[in-house]
Design an enzyme around this catalytic site. Sequence first.
Site, PDB file in Angstrom:
ATOM      1  N   LYS A  78     -22.508  83.891 110.500  1.00 24.74           N
ATOM      2  CA  LYS A  78     -22.090  84.167 109.121  1.00 24.74           C
ATOM      3  C   LYS A  78     -22.934  83.295 108.217  1.00 24.74           C
ATOM      4  O   LYS A  78     -23.371  82.208 108.610  1.00 24.74           O
ATOM      5  CB  LYS A  78     -20.620  83.754 108.930  1.00 24.74           C
ATOM      6  CG  LYS A  78     -19.956  84.406 107.755  1.00 24.74           C
ATOM      7  CD  LYS A  78     -19.490  85.797 108.115  1.00 24.74           C
ATOM      8  CE  LYS A  78     -18.826  86.497 106.966  1.00 24.74           C
ATOM      9  NZ  LYS A  78     -18.279  87.786 107.365  1.00 24.74           N
ATOM     10  N   GLY A 171      -3.153  97.328  99.856  1.00 25.71           N
ATOM     11  CA  GLY A 171      -4.593  97.446  99.579  1.00 25.71           C
ATOM     12  C   GLY A 171      -5.107  98.822  99.961  1.00 25.71           C
ATOM     13  O   GLY A 171      -5.217  99.167 101.135  1.00 25.71           O
ATOM     14  N   ASN A 174     -11.526 100.711 100.471  1.00 25.70           N
ATOM     15  CA  ASN A 174     -12.300 101.538 101.405  1.00 25.70           C
ATOM     16  C   ASN A 174     -11.545 101.792 102.703  1.00 25.70           C
ATOM     17  O   ASN A 174     -11.427 102.930 103.149  1.00 25.70           O
ATOM     18  CB  ASN A 174     -13.632 100.840 101.725  1.00 25.70           C
ATOM     19  CG  ASN A 174     -14.536 100.829 100.512  1.00 25.70           C
ATOM     20  OD1 ASN A 174     -14.577 101.791  99.748  1.00 25.70           O
ATOM     21  ND2 ASN A 174     -15.247  99.732 100.324  1.00 25.70           N
TER      22      ASN A 174
HETATM   23  P1  NAI Z   1     -12.001  96.834  99.440  1.00 24.16           P
HETATM   24  O1  NAI Z   1     -12.426  95.759  98.512  1.00 24.16           O
HETATM   25  O2  NAI Z   1     -12.638  98.178  99.377  1.00 24.16           O
HETATM   26  O3  NAI Z   1     -10.414  97.081  99.304  1.00 24.16           O
HETATM   27  C1  NAI Z   1      -9.486  96.092  99.101  1.00 24.16           C
HETATM   28  C2  NAI Z   1      -8.415  96.677  98.186  1.00 24.16           C
HETATM   29  O4  NAI Z   1      -7.341  95.761  98.107  1.00 24.16           O
HETATM   30  C3  NAI Z   1      -8.904  96.945  96.770  1.00 24.16           C
HETATM   31  O5  NAI Z   1      -8.577  98.274  96.370  1.00 24.16           O
HETATM   32  C4  NAI Z   1      -8.165  95.897  95.937  1.00 24.16           C
HETATM   33  O6  NAI Z   1      -7.869  96.350  94.634  1.00 24.16           O
HETATM   34  C5  NAI Z   1      -6.906  95.691  96.753  1.00 24.16           C
HETATM   35  N1  NAI Z   1      -6.231  94.426  96.583  1.00 24.16           N
HETATM   36  C6  NAI Z   1      -6.782  93.192  96.402  1.00 24.16           C
HETATM   37  N2  NAI Z   1      -5.803  92.274  96.326  1.00 24.16           N
HETATM   38  C7  NAI Z   1      -4.634  92.921  96.459  1.00 24.16           C
HETATM   39  C8  NAI Z   1      -3.279  92.510  96.478  1.00 24.16           C
HETATM   40  N3  NAI Z   1      -2.924  91.236  96.319  1.00 24.16           N
HETATM   41  N4  NAI Z   1      -2.326  93.449  96.657  1.00 24.16           N
HETATM   42  C9  NAI Z   1      -2.657  94.747  96.816  1.00 24.16           C
HETATM   43  N5  NAI Z   1      -3.929  95.192  96.794  1.00 24.16           N
HETATM   44  C10 NAI Z   1      -4.898  94.292  96.627  1.00 24.16           C
HETATM   45  O7  NAI Z   1     -12.134  96.204 100.893  1.00 24.16           O
HETATM   46  P2  NAI Z   1     -12.156  96.978 102.279  1.00 24.16           P
HETATM   47  O8  NAI Z   1     -13.545  97.208 102.690  1.00 24.16           O
HETATM   48  O9  NAI Z   1     -11.211  98.131 102.234  1.00 24.16           O
HETATM   49  O10 NAI Z   1     -11.565  95.855 103.268  1.00 24.16           O
HETATM   50  C11 NAI Z   1     -10.175  95.566 103.291  1.00 24.16           C
HETATM   51  C12 NAI Z   1      -9.938  94.353 104.167  1.00 24.16           C
HETATM   52  O11 NAI Z   1     -10.381  94.630 105.500  1.00 24.16           O
HETATM   53  C13 NAI Z   1     -10.714  93.104 103.712  1.00 24.16           C
HETATM   54  O12 NAI Z   1      -9.921  91.978 103.992  1.00 24.16           O
HETATM   55  C14 NAI Z   1     -11.933  93.100 104.620  1.00 24.16           C
HETATM   56  O13 NAI Z   1     -12.430  91.796 104.840  1.00 24.16           O
HETATM   57  C15 NAI Z   1     -11.346  93.661 105.910  1.00 24.16           C
HETATM   58  N6  NAI Z   1     -12.343  94.321 106.741  1.00 24.16           N
HETATM   59  C16 NAI Z   1     -13.069  95.383 106.254  1.00 24.16           C
HETATM   60  C17 NAI Z   1     -13.997  96.022 107.052  1.00 24.16           C
HETATM   61  C18 NAI Z   1     -14.749  97.228 106.555  1.00 24.16           C
HETATM   62  O14 NAI Z   1     -15.344  97.944 107.379  1.00 24.16           O
HETATM   63  N7  NAI Z   1     -14.751  97.521 105.269  1.00 24.16           N
HETATM   64  C19 NAI Z   1     -14.268  95.551 108.427  1.00 24.16           C
HETATM   65  C20 NAI Z   1     -13.401  94.478 108.867  1.00 24.16           C
HETATM   66  C21 NAI Z   1     -12.501  93.875 108.034  1.00 24.16           C
END
Ligand code: NAI
Length: 343
Positions: A78, A171, A174
């Site tokens: 990382k 959340g 994506n």
């Molecule tokens: P993203 O940024 O697209 O989605 C996160 C969502 O959570 C956003 O819509 C945001 O508005 C919402 N959010 C933020 N704080 C919040 C809260 N307190 N309450 C409710 N909603 C809230 O991120 P993504 O890519 O969907 O990833 C989600 C999680 O999964 C992250 O923690 C990421 O590190 C983890 N992750 C993602 C991967 C991927 O392929 N995208 C792979 C492995 C882990």
Amino acid sequence: LQTELHDRDFEQVVLCRDPEVGLESVIAVHDTTLGPSLGGVRMRHYPSRAAARADALNLAQAMTYKSALAGVPLGGGKSVINADPRVANRDEVLIAHAKYIAALNGRYIPALDMGTSVRDLELIGRHVPVVAAQRGDPSYYTARGVVRSIEVALEACDGRTISGSRVAIQGLGNVGLHVAAMLTGQGAEVLGADIDPARVQRAVDEFGITGVDLADVLSAEVDVLAPCAGGGVVDDQTLPRLRTTALVGAANNVLSAASLARDLRERGIVHVPDFVANAGGLIAVEAELRDDARGLEERVDAIADTAREVLNRSTTAGTDVVSVALSMAKEIVEANRKYRPYF
Ligand code: NAI
């Protein structure tokens, strides 16, 4: 610091500075037994240098275990750039960081993370031997692995199935939206919350979920709680309020401390650790690196086998799932130690 690196089995940590452009960054290579270390480039203004370094170390170590359990021939790495992502000379900072990555000669493969974009990765890619450019969106595969893990968790709850279950998603980004689509498609009742009301509305309109208040999502009475926003949402304050039978999500480090896995177990909440459930994106990124997507969905679906083994071993040994999953990952790394295919 050296004692910490020794105790946590770190191979190499590079502290980088380029005062000309204002770069301060850390590249952490935890373990390359299974392959070159892969991990995101995170760009964030940290409260202190120690906080930036701690984030890089924790995330790199977790990548080693995630890769090992996912059967991916990569090690854990990382890097973090301690700077505001809106910094005026952003490109210069990224290039300076990339030059330090280049000096590692492929031992660390940079990928996307918080604060960096596909465009940034392309810029970095002009200066380093290998980059995970991630042109495809891995979040579908992440969601697919999460849903497979949810199936296994439900199975462990008196043989329940997705059809007819109630799932709350925190959340709807994506990953969360893909999870919502898959679960409603399989007949689950889905509740969802997001700080962005437009994301909730989209999930209501497209997948027929029910929107719930941000404050209520963690304590919703459900079969499965799926945290898909930020990390650390289950802590000493929130854990007693959980009213779910199972906890399975995408968010990294969903437990604010690994020891909370014991409390979940005591409360009878079936839990699949995040670094098992959310490995689908990593499996897809590795396939993209090799430009070979054959069998990708099957390999992501195999996350279910790992999740099942973790739950079974936990029941047999009477130990929490995080300790079980970590020892399984360490066994895999140790078993390969003498081969060191990457060196
Ligand atoms: P993203 O940024 O697209 O989605 C996160 C969502 O959570 C956003 O819509 C945001 O508005 C919402 N959010 C933020 N704080 C919040 C809260 N307190 N309450 C409710 N909603 C809230 O991120 P993504 O890519 O969907 O990833 C989600 C999680 O999964 C992250 O923690 C990421 O590190 C983890 N992750 C993602 C991967 C991927 O392929 N995208 C792979 C492995 C882990």
